[in-house]
Design an enzyme around this catalytic site. Structure first.
Site, PDB file in Angstrom:
ATOM      1  N   ASP A 334       0.857  -1.178   0.000  1.00 35.86           N
ATOM      2  CA  ASP A 334       0.000   0.000   0.000  1.00 35.86           C
ATOM      3  C   ASP A 334       0.899   1.236   0.000  1.00 35.86           C
ATOM      4  OD1 ASP A 334      -2.227   1.557   0.095  1.00 35.86           O
ATOM      5  OD2 ASP A 334      -2.604   1.273   2.227  1.00 35.86           O
ATOM      6  N   ASP A 613      -4.917  -3.370   5.422  1.00 35.81           N
ATOM      7  CA  ASP A 613      -5.313  -2.875   6.737  1.00 35.81           C
ATOM      8  C   ASP A 613      -6.812  -2.965   7.007  1.00 35.81           C
ATOM      9  OD1 ASP A 613      -6.172  -0.927   5.006  1.00 35.81           O
ATOM     10  OD2 ASP A 613      -4.860   0.657   5.763  1.00 35.81           O
ATOM     11  N   ASP A 617      -9.653  -6.403   3.245  1.00 37.03           N
ATOM     12  CA  ASP A 617      -8.347  -6.862   2.768  1.00 37.03           C
ATOM     13  C   ASP A 617      -8.030  -8.282   3.231  1.00 37.03           C
ATOM     14  OD1 ASP A 617      -7.696  -4.545   1.403  1.00 37.03           O
ATOM     15  OD2 ASP A 617      -6.791  -3.591   3.153  1.00 37.03           O
TER      16      ASP A 617
END
Length: 869
Positions: A334, A613, A617
Site C-alpha cells: 500500500d 489494513d 483486505d
C-alpha cells in the site's frame, strides 16, 4: 440478575454502575477487575518443567540405553568392580544432563513464542474517566464503554448503546455464515437464542460493517465464547513445513544409524567384545547419531530469529511465514503510511464558491473555514491534546482535516455539540465515500466526503470542470485529494442508504493533503531490486498521485505501467497474466482487485507478499504467500488474517523482515549441515573401525559426552549467526526448493566422511603408537569432539572464515570455549579415568591438533574453489 438483551439501555448502565459518556472511573475498573479477573479465556494448561523433563525420556533408544546402564550398574554392584560401577553412573548422568539441556531449550522456545502472542494481543477502544483511550483487550471489565467499527474484533460480550448500520460476523458462535444485523434500540425476548440477540455483540466475533458504542456485560470465561470454549485446546503442533521435513529426515537417518549399530553389535560379539559393553556402545552411537533434537533446535533458531524481527517492528504470527519470507519475490505494498510517512497534513483547499486555491493556515477565509467545518463533521477520527502532546486517533486523512479545523478555531467537540450528528453511512472501500447527517443552522444537512471522481458523478450543482482540473493539478503535486459535497433534506430516514443520500449533491470544495515518502523507503526499494524482489504499489489513491510517489521512490521505472482499478476490472485473467510483469502501480483498486493481482503473480511462480489494513483486505492477505497487516492503521480482522504485522506500518520493515527471513533460513541450513555432518562422522568412525580392526574407537560414555558438548551449545550459537552483509544481493530462493538443493546434501555427507577419516586416522595412530586401545580411543575422542567445535566456525558462512572474521560471532565464541573447556576437563583431570581416557605423548597431542584444525584447511579450499554454495 438482569438479562442484558432484554433490558433497556439505562437499566443496563445502572446495573453495571457505568455512564455512557464518561465510562467507568479507574477506581471502579480496579475494583471490578478484582471481582472478575482479566478478560482472557483460560488457556490449555502448560507442561511443567518436570513433565518436560520426563518427555525427554520418551525416545525408545534413550530408554534402551538407560536400561542397559541400569543392568551394567547392577552387575557392577554384584561384582564390586569400581570402574564398572562408574561407567553406567556416568552414562546416566550424561543422559540426565542432555535431558536438562532439552528442557532449557524447550522453555526458551516457549517463552519466545509466548512473548510473540502478547505482542499480537488484541486492543480495544474504551472510554474511561470521560477520555477515549486504546488499551489491551485483556484489561476490559464489565461496565466499560467501548467503541467498535468495521474491522474490529469484539473484545468482550457487550450490550449496544448506539449503532449505525452495524453488522457482526458471528459464525464462530452461531454457525450462521451471513453477518448478523445489529440495532441498539431494540429489546430482545428474554429467551431469544444467541443468533437473535440483535442488541448484543459477542467476544471473538468481528464487526464487518458500521460503527457502534457498547457497554461490556461479560468478560473472560463469563462470555458466551468462554462458556462454550471451557478450555482452549485448539493449538496446533506449531511445526513448520521445514521442521516436519527434518523430523521425517531424522527418522530415515535413524533407520540407517540403527542398521549400522546392529552390524557394529554383531561384529563386536563376533570378536569377543563383552556383550553389554558393545551393546551400550551401539545404543549410545544410535542416541548420538540420530538427530532427534534437530526439530527442537530449529524451533529455537526460528524463535530467536523471530524475536530479532520483533525488535525491527515485524511481529510474526505464524512460524511457517518465516520460511516463506526468505523466498519473497514480489512485495505488493500500500502507499499511504507504508511507503509514505502517514503524517497527513492538510496544505491546500479549493472552494467552489471562490474558485480559488488557498494554503491552509490558522486564519483561512470564511469559505475554507466552512469547508473544514463540513469536512470535520463528516469525520470519525479525532485529535486529542494532552499538555504538549498531540495524539491522532483514527484515519490519518480524517485527523488531518480535524487538525486543520482546530487550528482555525473549529474544535471537533464543539462542532459536534453545535451541529449534532443525526445519522451516518460509514465509509467502505467499495463506495469510497462516507456520509453523515448533521443538524446545521436548524436544517438537516447531508455531508458526503470521498474521492473526487466518485463524488463528481453524484453532484448536480457546482463547477465540476474547474474542480476536475484543480483535482488533477493537486494530484500531480503528489497531494491526496478529498472532495466534500452536501445537500439539505426534510426528514432523516431511519435507515439511510447510499442510493438516496449520496446523490443530487452540491459540490462544496476540495482539500489536498500531503503525505511525503518515507526517507528510508527509497533505499528499501533499491535493496529490493538488488535482491531480485519486485516492488509493486497498490493504493486507493488517484493514479496521478500514486505515479508521482512511485517515480520518486524508484518503483515506477521507464516502460512500467500504472493502471486503475477500472482498467483492471476490464482485463480478463489471461490479459492480466500477460501484462502483470509490466505493471508497477495499481491505483483506485478494490480489495477484490488485490486478490486478482496476488493470483496473477502466483501463476507466474512468484512468492507474493501483500499488505492490507481493512476488513475487506482479509481475503487478499490470506491469498498472499505472506500477508502483512498494518499494526497502526490495521483492523483486528486484517491482523488476524495476516502472517505478519508491521508495528510501524513501514515498507522498509517488510524488506528488513525478508532480510531476517533469509538469514534465519540460512542459519537453519548451517545448523542442519553442522549437526548431520558431525553425526554422520560419528557413525562412519565407529562403523568402519569395527569392520577394519574389530575394535570400538569410542566407548558409550565418550560418544554421549561428544553428543552433549557439540549438539547443543555450538549448534544453537551457530543458529544465532548475524545476518550476512550480502544476503540481499542474492536472488530469492524458489518456494519449493528443498533444504538440500544445489548439492548441499552431498556436501553434508562429504563433511561427515571427512570427520570419519580424521577420527579413524586418530584412532589408528593413538592405538599403534601407545600400544593400548585406550590410547586410540583417547585420540579419537579428542579429535572428533574438538574438530566438530572447529567445524561450527567453518559453517558460519559460504565465504572464507578469515574474510568475515573468525571470532565475530560472540555467542559462538563462548559456546566453543565452553565446549572446549568441558573436553579439556574430561581429558586432563581425574575425570579422564572415569571416561576410559589416558594421557598421551606430546607428539600425539601435536598430531591431534593438526587433525583437529584440518577441517579449516579443507573447508577454506572448498570455498576458494567455489564448492560451497
Amino acid at each position: 440478575m438482569l438479562i442484558f438483551h432484554n433490558a433497556a439501555e439505562q437499566d443496563v448502565l445502572q446495573e453495571l454502575h457505568s455512564d455512557c459518556t464518561a465510562g467507568l472511573t479507574e477506581n471502579q475498573v480496579q475494583e471490578t477487575r478484582r471481582q472478575y479477573g482479566e478478560n482472557k479465556l483460560r488457556e490449555k494448561k502448560k507442561k511443567t518443567n518436570f513433565q518436560r523433563f520426563l518427555d525427554q525420556f520418551k525416545d525408545a533408544m534413550i530408554l534402551i540405553l538407560i536400561a542397559a546402564a541400569v543392568i551394567s550398574f547392577a552387575i557392577a554392584c554384584v561384582e564390586g568392580e569400581p570402574k564398572e560401577f562408574f561407567e553406567p553412573a556416568l552414562i546416566l548422568l550424561i543422559v540426565i544432563l542432555n535431558a536438562i539441556v532439552g528442557v532449557m531449550q524447550e522453555s526458551k522456545a516457549e517463552k519466545a513464542l509466548d512473548a510473540l502472542k502478547n505482542l499480537s494481543a488484541p486492543h480495544a477502544r474504551v472510554i474511561r474517566d470521560g477520555t477515549e483511550k486504546v488499551i489491551d483487550a485483556a484489561e476490559l471489565v464489565p461496565g466499560d464503554i467501548i467503541r467498535l467499527e468495521a474491522g474490529d474484533f469484539v473484545p468482550a460480550d457487550a450490550r449496544l448503546l448506539r449503532s449505525v448500520s452495524l453488522k457482526s460476523e458471528e459464525s464462530a458462535l452461531t454457525g450462521e455464515s451471513v453477518p448478523s444485523e445489529k440495532d441498539a434500540d431494540i429489546i430482545v425476548d428474554e429467551n431469544a437464542p444467541l443468533g437473535d440477540r440483535g442488541n448484543m455483540v459477542f467476544s471473538g466475533c468481528s464487526v464487518t460493517y458500521g460503527t457502534a458504542t457498547a457497554v461490556v456485560t461479560a468478560t473472560g470465561m463469563n462470555t458466551e465464547m468462554g462458556k462454550i470454549a471451557n478450555l482452549l485446546d485448539n493449538e496446533d503442533d506449531g511445526q513448520t513445513p521445514l521442521q516436519k521435513k527434518l523430523a521425517q529426515l531424522g527418522k530415515y537417518l535413524g533407520v540407517l544409524a540403527l542398521a549400522a549399530c546392529a552390524i557394529i553389535f554383531v561384529v563386536g560379539i563376533a570378536n569377543d567384545i563383552p556383550a553389554l559393553e558393545i551393546f551400550m556402545t551401539a545404543v549410545s552411537l544410535a542416541v548420538s547419531a540420530i538427530p532427534e533434537g534437530l526439530p527442537a533446535i530449529v524451533t529455537i533458531v526460528l524463535s530467536i530469529g523471530v524475536q530479532r524481527m520483533v525488535k525491527k517492528n515485524a511481529v510474526i504470527r505464524r512460524l511457517p511465514a518465516v520460511e516463506t519470507l526468505g523466498s519473497a519475490s514480489v512485495i505488493c505494498s500500500d502507499k499511504t503510511g507504508t511507503l509514505t510517512q502517514n503524517r497527513m497534513t492538510l496544505v491546500k483547499a479549493y472552494t467552489d464558491e471562490s474558485h480559488h486555491i488557498e494554503d491552509i493556515s490558522t486564519q483561512n477565509s470564511d469559505d475554507v473555514r466552512r469547508l473544514l467545518q463540513y469536512g470535520t463533521l463528516c469525520c470519525d477520527g479525532s485529535v486529542i491534546f494532552h499538555e504538549k502532546e498531540e495524539r491522532h486517533i483514527g484515519d490519518p486523512t480524517e485527523t488531518a482535516i480535524v487538525l486543520a479545523a482546530y487550528k482555525n478555531g473549529l474544535p471537533k467537540d464543539e462542532l459536534n455539540k453545535a451541529c449534532p450528528r443525526l445519522a451516518e453511512i460509514p465509509f467502505d472501500s467499495e463506495r469510497k465515500l462516507m456520509t453523515t447527517v448533521n443538524r446545521i443552522n436548524g436544517k438537516n444537512t447531508v455531508i458526503v466526503k470521498g474521492a473526487f471522481d466518485v463524488m463528481a458523478s453524484r453532484c448536480i450543482a457546482g463547477d465540476l470542470n474547474t474542480a476536475r482540473q484543480v483535482n488533477t493539478g493537486m494530484s500531480s503535486d503528489a497531494l491526496r485529494v478529498l472532495a466534500i459535497g452536501y445537500k439539505e433534506i426534510e426528514k432523516v430516514p431511519d435507515n439511510p442508504e447510499s442510493e438516496q443520500m449520496e446523490k443530487d449533491l452540491t459540490f462544496l470544495g476540495l482539500v489536498g493533503m500531503i503525505d511525503p515518502p518515507r526517507p528510508e523507503a527509497k533505499e528499501a526499494v533499491s535493496v529490493c531490486r538488488n535482491a531480485g524482489i519486485r516492488p509493486v504499489m497498490i493504493t486507493g489513491d488517484h493514479v496521478i498521485t500514486a505515479s508521482a510517489i512511485a517515480k520518486e521512490l524508484g518503483i515506477l521505472k521507464p516502460g512500467d505501467r500504472a493502471v486503475t482499478g477500472k482498467e483492471l476490472d476490464a482485463m480478463t485473467d489471461q490479459e492480466l497474466d500477460f501484462q502483470v510483469e509490466n505493471i508497477s502501480v495499481y491505483a483506485r483498486v478494490s480489495p477484490e482487485n488485490k486478490i486478482r493481482i496476488v493470483k496473477a503473480w502466483q501463476r507466474k511462480g512468484q512468492v507474493v507478499s501483500m499488505t492490507g489494513d481493512g476488513v475487506n483486505d482479509a481475503p487478499a492477505l490470506k491469498a498472499a504467500d505472506i500477508g502483512c497487516a498494518m499494526g497502526i492503521t490495521g483492523t483486528d480482522v486484517a491482523k488476524g488474517a495476516a502472517d505478519m504485522t508491521l508495528t510501524d506500518d513501514n515498507f522498509a520493515t517488510i524488506v528488513d523482515a525478508v532480510r531476517e527471513g533469509r538469514a534465519i533460513y540460512a542459519n537453519i541450513k548451517k545448523v542442519v549441515g553442522f549437526l548431520l555432518g558431525t553425526n554422520i562422522g560419528e557413525v562412519i568412525t565407529v562403523f568402519v573401525a569395527m569392520l577394519l580392526w574389530h575394535k570400538s574407537p569410542l566407548l558409550s560414555m565418550q560418544l554421549l559426552m561428544i553428543n552433549l558438548v557439540t549438539d547443543s551449545l555450538p549448534a544453537i550459537a551457530l543458529g544465532m549467526e548475524p545476518v550476512e552483509s550480502d544476503i540481499m544481493d542474492r536472488k530469492p530462493r524458489p518456494k519449493d526448493e528443498g533444504l538440500f538443493a544445489h548439492g548441499f546434501g552431498v556436501r553434508t555427507v562429504l563433511q561427515g566422511v571427512m570427520f570419519g577419516i580424521l577420527s579413524l586416522i586418530a584412532f589408528y595412530l593413538g592405538d599403534s603408537m601407545t600400544g593400548q586401545l585406550e590410547g586410540g580411543q583417547t585420540m579419537t575422542f579428542m579429535v572428533l569432539a574438538l574438530s566438530q567445535v572447529v567445524q561450527a566456525f567453518n559453517m558460519r558462512s559460504e565465504h572464507s572464515l578469515f574474510k568475515i572474521g573468525v571470532f565475530t560471532n560472540h555467542k559462538l565464541n563462548w559456546a566453543a570455549l565452553a565446549s572446549a573447556v568441558l573436553i579439556v576437563l574430561v581429558m586432563f583431570t581425574p575425570l579422564s579415568a572415569l571416561f576410559g581416557l589416558i594421557q598421551l605423548s606430546g607428539k600425539l597431542y601435536l598430531i591431534g591438533l593438526g587433525l583437529i584444525l584440518t577441517p579449516v584447511l579443507v573447508m577454506e579450499l572448498s570455498k576458494a574453489f567455489g564448492l560451497v554454495v
